[in-house]
Design an enzyme around this catalytic site. Structure first.
Site, PDB file in Angstrom:
ATOM      1  N   GLY A 247     -19.672  19.563  -4.922  1.00 53.49           N
ATOM      2  CA  GLY A 247     -18.592  18.763  -5.498  1.00 53.49           C
ATOM      3  C   GLY A 247     -17.279  18.889  -4.754  1.00 53.49           C
ATOM      4  O   GLY A 247     -17.229  19.339  -3.596  1.00 53.49           O
ATOM      5  N   PRO A 290     -22.180  19.745  -7.986  1.00 52.77           N
ATOM      6  CA  PRO A 290     -20.887  20.428  -8.024  1.00 52.77           C
ATOM      7  C   PRO A 290     -20.997  21.824  -8.626  1.00 52.77           C
ATOM      8  O   PRO A 290     -21.772  22.051  -9.556  1.00 52.77           O
ATOM      9  CB  PRO A 290     -20.056  19.526  -8.932  1.00 52.77           C
ATOM     10  CG  PRO A 290     -21.058  18.887  -9.842  1.00 52.77           C
ATOM     11  CD  PRO A 290     -22.308  18.707  -9.022  1.00 52.77           C
ATOM     12  N   ARG A 329     -13.419  36.994  -1.926  1.00 51.88           N
ATOM     13  CA  ARG A 329     -13.060  35.775  -1.192  1.00 51.88           C
ATOM     14  C   ARG A 329     -11.844  35.931  -0.275  1.00 51.88           C
ATOM     15  O   ARG A 329     -11.881  35.451   0.861  1.00 51.88           O
ATOM     16  CB  ARG A 329     -12.887  34.589  -2.145  1.00 51.88           C
ATOM     17  CG  ARG A 329     -14.171  34.266  -2.934  1.00 51.88           C
ATOM     18  CD  ARG A 329     -14.103  32.944  -3.681  1.00 51.88           C
ATOM     19  NE  ARG A 329     -14.127  31.812  -2.790  1.00 51.88           N
ATOM     20  CZ  ARG A 329     -13.079  31.085  -2.463  1.00 51.88           C
ATOM     21  NH1 ARG A 329     -11.904  31.348  -2.998  1.00 51.88           N
ATOM     22  NH2 ARG A 329     -13.175  30.097  -1.601  1.00 51.88           N
ATOM     23  N   TYR A 333     -12.767  34.998   3.432  1.00 48.67           N
ATOM     24  CA  TYR A 333     -12.360  33.661   3.906  1.00 48.67           C
ATOM     25  C   TYR A 333     -10.854  33.474   3.976  1.00 48.67           C
ATOM     26  O   TYR A 333     -10.392  32.345   4.064  1.00 48.67           O
ATOM     27  CB  TYR A 333     -12.891  32.558   2.981  1.00 48.67           C
ATOM     28  CG  TYR A 333     -14.295  32.709   2.465  1.00 48.67           C
ATOM     29  CD1 TYR A 333     -15.381  32.639   3.328  1.00 48.67           C
ATOM     30  CD2 TYR A 333     -14.539  32.880   1.107  1.00 48.67           C
ATOM     31  CE1 TYR A 333     -16.674  32.744   2.834  1.00 48.67           C
ATOM     32  CE2 TYR A 333     -15.829  32.978   0.611  1.00 48.67           C
ATOM     33  CZ  TYR A 333     -16.890  32.915   1.483  1.00 48.67           C
ATOM     34  OH  TYR A 333     -18.159  33.010   0.990  1.00 48.67           O
ATOM     35  N   CYS A 360     -11.331  51.278  -0.650  1.00 50.07           N
ATOM     36  CA  CYS A 360     -10.924  52.045   0.532  1.00 50.07           C
ATOM     37  C   CYS A 360     -11.050  51.164   1.749  1.00 50.07           C
ATOM     38  O   CYS A 360     -11.976  51.312   2.546  1.00 50.07           O
ATOM     39  CB  CYS A 360     -11.858  53.234   0.667  1.00 50.07           C
ATOM     40  SG  CYS A 360     -10.960  54.735   0.527  1.00 50.07           S
ATOM     41  N   GLU A 361     -10.131  50.231   1.889  1.00 49.06           N
ATOM     42  CA  GLU A 361     -10.260  49.200   2.910  1.00 49.06           C
ATOM     43  C   GLU A 361      -8.933  48.475   2.989  1.00 49.06           C
ATOM     44  O   GLU A 361      -8.490  47.884   1.995  1.00 49.06           O
ATOM     45  CB  GLU A 361     -11.380  48.263   2.435  1.00 49.06           C
ATOM     46  CG  GLU A 361     -11.673  47.123   3.293  1.00 49.06           C
ATOM     47  CD  GLU A 361     -13.047  47.212   3.969  1.00 49.06           C
ATOM     48  OE1 GLU A 361     -13.838  48.123   3.650  1.00 49.06           O
ATOM     49  OE2 GLU A 361     -13.268  46.387   4.838  1.00 49.06           O
ATOM     50  N   TYR A 389     -17.658  31.659  -7.390  1.00 52.14           N
ATOM     51  CA  TYR A 389     -17.881  32.564  -6.256  1.00 52.14           C
ATOM     52  C   TYR A 389     -17.097  33.872  -6.372  1.00 52.14           C
ATOM     53  O   TYR A 389     -16.677  34.434  -5.365  1.00 52.14           O
ATOM     54  CB  TYR A 389     -17.527  31.864  -4.931  1.00 52.14           C
ATOM     55  CG  TYR A 389     -18.260  30.563  -4.675  1.00 52.14           C
ATOM     56  CD1 TYR A 389     -19.618  30.551  -4.372  1.00 52.14           C
ATOM     57  CD2 TYR A 389     -17.595  29.341  -4.737  1.00 52.14           C
ATOM     58  CE1 TYR A 389     -20.291  29.348  -4.131  1.00 52.14           C
ATOM     59  CE2 TYR A 389     -18.256  28.139  -4.497  1.00 52.14           C
ATOM     60  CZ  TYR A 389     -19.601  28.150  -4.195  1.00 52.14           C
ATOM     61  OH  TYR A 389     -20.255  26.968  -3.959  1.00 52.14           O
TER      62      TYR A 389
HETATM   63  N1  LLP Z   1     -25.151  22.405  -3.017  1.00 52.32           N
HETATM   64  C1  LLP Z   1     -25.416  23.132  -1.922  1.00 52.32           C
HETATM   65  C2  LLP Z   1     -26.626  22.867  -1.162  1.00 52.32           C
HETATM   66  C3  LLP Z   1     -24.538  24.147  -1.530  1.00 52.32           C
HETATM   67  O1  LLP Z   1     -24.803  24.851  -0.446  1.00 52.32           O
HETATM   68  C4  LLP Z   1     -23.376  24.401  -2.302  1.00 52.32           C
HETATM   69  C5  LLP Z   1     -22.467  25.473  -1.940  1.00 52.32           C
HETATM   70  C6  LLP Z   1     -23.154  23.623  -3.439  1.00 52.32           C
HETATM   71  C7  LLP Z   1     -24.060  22.625  -3.764  1.00 52.32           C
HETATM   72  C8  LLP Z   1     -21.951  23.813  -4.329  1.00 52.32           C
HETATM   73  O2  LLP Z   1     -20.782  23.426  -3.678  1.00 52.32           O
HETATM   74  P1  LLP Z   1     -19.378  23.411  -4.441  1.00 52.32           P
HETATM   75  O3  LLP Z   1     -19.375  22.284  -5.440  1.00 52.32           O
HETATM   76  O4  LLP Z   1     -19.223  24.715  -5.136  1.00 52.32           O
HETATM   77  O5  LLP Z   1     -18.377  23.192  -3.363  1.00 52.32           O
HETATM   78  N2  LLP Z   1     -18.933  31.369  -1.104  1.00 52.32           N
HETATM   79  C9  LLP Z   1     -18.108  30.305  -0.564  1.00 52.32           C
HETATM   80  C10 LLP Z   1     -18.691  28.944  -0.795  1.00 52.32           C
HETATM   81  C11 LLP Z   1     -20.095  28.784  -0.254  1.00 52.32           C
HETATM   82  C12 LLP Z   1     -20.658  27.429  -0.559  1.00 52.32           C
HETATM   83  C13 LLP Z   1     -22.124  27.514  -0.674  1.00 52.32           C
HETATM   84  N3  LLP Z   1     -22.753  26.261  -0.987  1.00 52.32           N
HETATM   85  C14 LLP Z   1     -16.713  30.417  -1.194  1.00 52.32           C
HETATM   86  O6  LLP Z   1     -16.489  31.330  -1.959  1.00 52.32           O
HETATM   87  O7  LLP Z   1     -15.858  29.595  -0.904  1.00 52.32           O
END
Ligand code: LLP
Length: 447
Positions: A247, A290, A329, A333, A360-361, A389
């Site tokens: 999403g 999403p 995060r 990132y 500790c970082e 996340y």
């Molecule tokens: N569908 C697929 C195939 C995906 O790989 C993802 C996210 C989503 C749906 C969901 O996307 P969203 O709506 O949440 O943007 N850990 C990272 C984000 C990694 C995204 C993984 N895939 C962060 O914390 O930003």
């Protein structure tokens, strides 16, 4: 800090979420604590449902990887969405919550034979097949069980989205999916059509996460429909379903400007309609997955302020009782967040501080340079938009127990995730027999 969902400033100078006094939540459940605003989560589900399902008959599939517990499964189910799972663990959670398996979509670039068998036995709705190895493995396993697996093939459209390097996925050089440009996507379709136990239902792509430009999505939709047109010409096969992945991006800090979900739906639905006309094929059912935009704004994390260290002329560090363990995060990132003091919501900003975690970082910094009212030990710091996340990426680095989670709504707070205990941390530890005796072997150490 921008107030999200049902957040409100109370007359007592405290922040309220879901009608609950956040300072009281800290007292009752302890900190760090994840707080989920149920009304906000549901409202976000409904925006997608209204924009996509009600208007275009599309299927909205909530991405479990952003936030998943048994209670969250129940809410997603009640809101009529599907569930995108990427592992046996997420599937197990959905099973235990009684989530309807026909609405489960199984993702992942390296599903194990055990995971595929588990999903076949459970009766998941769709397998999002990522590569040819998986295609043939699934064909064989489904055959052994005398089943047909409903498959959506993951395609790499070759699109560079504007987001962090680690969370973009649509470019050719990606571990995910079969690329159109290399001919591997077409090969995947042909091979899938030849597999007797594979029912090729549609195509999938995902270009990345935290993306704001709608053009990225419409472009992906165009590329995918052009590929569908090519497949129709070459094989006669047409996708009944087209999944455009995750999403919209969300607001974390000033400057983040998410588009309305309805515009997203209108734009991509229009592309599907036009392209279907161009290639003389039925408009495929649209699927979207999403996650962040549903769970993200609905979550907050609260911490208790502890040590405060001012380095004169340089910086004031305010340390809290959590950090990268519950929210990796910023460290991973360089993600940015807003925060407030939940017990001083009525006070003006007075000083610039940086929020440090307790790991500790040196990289364990939650927020650099944020303006807050005068901060004192014991204050309750709330970081907003941590619903996605955070818990799902949390860890036990330094053997810090993971936080509890409460669901708040209409003045009621329900615990939906217990706080980890020290006993939980050693639950899987084992001591081999030969290490049982406490004899000191290094004689030099015996004085
Ligand atoms: N569908 C697929 C195939 C995906 O790989 C993802 C996210 C989503 C749906 C969901 O996307 P969203 O709506 O949440 O943007 N850990 C990272 C984000 C990694 C995204 C993984 N895939 C962060 O914390 O930003």
């Amino acid at each position: 800090m921008k107030l999200q969902g049902t957040m409100q400033a109370g007359a007592n100078g405290h922040l309220y979420i879901g009608g609950c006094d956040v300072v009281e939540l800290a007292r009752q459940f302890g900190t760090p604590l994840y707080i989920i605003d149920e009304a906000c989560f549901r409202d976000n589900c409904r925006q997608y449902y209204q924009a996509f399902t009600a208007r275009y008959g599309a299927q909205v599939i909530y991405a479990a990887k952003t936030l998943l517990t048994l209670a969250i499964c129940k809410i997603v189910q009640q809101e009529g969405l599907g569930l995108d799972v990427v592992s046996g663990g997420e599937l197990y959670t959905a099973l235990k919550a009684g989530f309807p398996m026909e609405r489960v979509y199984f993702h992942g670039n390296n599903k194990s034979p055990a995971e595929l068998k588990m999903a076949l036995d459970a009766g998941v709705g769709r397998f999002m097949v990522d590569n040819l190895y998986e295609l043939h493995l699934l064909n064989r396993l489904a055959g052994e069980k005398g089943m047909q697996a409903g498959v959506i093939l993951r395609i790499t459209p070759g699109i560079e989205a504007h987001t962090h390097e680690y969370i973009k996925t649509g470019q050719i050089d990606s571990k995910f999916g079969l690329a159109i440009q290399t001919g591997q996507a077409a090969e995947g379709v042909r091979e899938a059509l030849d597999c007797p136990h594979i029912d090729l239902v549609g195509l999938h792509c995902h270009i990345g996460s935290q993306i704001f430009e709608l053009e990225s999505y419409t472009h992906a939709a165009e590329v995918m429909m052009d590929f569908a047109g090519q497949m129709k010409k070459e094989t006669g096969w047409m996708p009944a379903e087209l999944d455009l992945g995750g999403g919209l991006g969300i607001y974390y800090v000033a400057g983040d400007a998410p588009q309305p979900v309805s515009r997203y739906a209108d734009c991509v639905a229009e592309v599907l309609k036009q392209k279907a006309r161009q290639y003389e094929m039925p408009v495929p059912t649209l699927l979207v997955e999403p996650g962040r935009s549903i769970s993200g704004p609905a979550g907050s994390t609260i911490y208790t302020v502890g040590a405060i260290k001012e380095i004169p002329g340089i910086r004031k560090y305010v340390a809290v009782d959590g950090g990268m363990g519950d929210n990796p995060r910023p460290a991973l990132y360089q993600s940015r967040y807003e925060a407030c003091l939940a017990n001083k919501i009525d006070r003006p900003a007075e000083e610039k501080v940086s929020i440090a975690g307790k790991c500790c970082e040196s990289g364990d910094m939650l927020i650099w340079d944020i303006e807050l009212p005068r901060v004192e030990a014991g204050d309750i710091l709330l970081v907003s938009c941590t619903g996605a996340y955070n818990y799902t990426m949390s860890m036990n680095y330094n053997r810090l127990p993971r936080p509890a989670m409460v669901l708040v709504n209409n003045g009621k707070a329900d615990l939906i995730l217990e706080r980890e205990t020290y006993a939980d941390l050693i639950r899987n530890d084992l001591i081999p027999e030969r290490l049982q005796q406490s004899k000191v072997l290094n004689m030099a150490a015996v004085r």
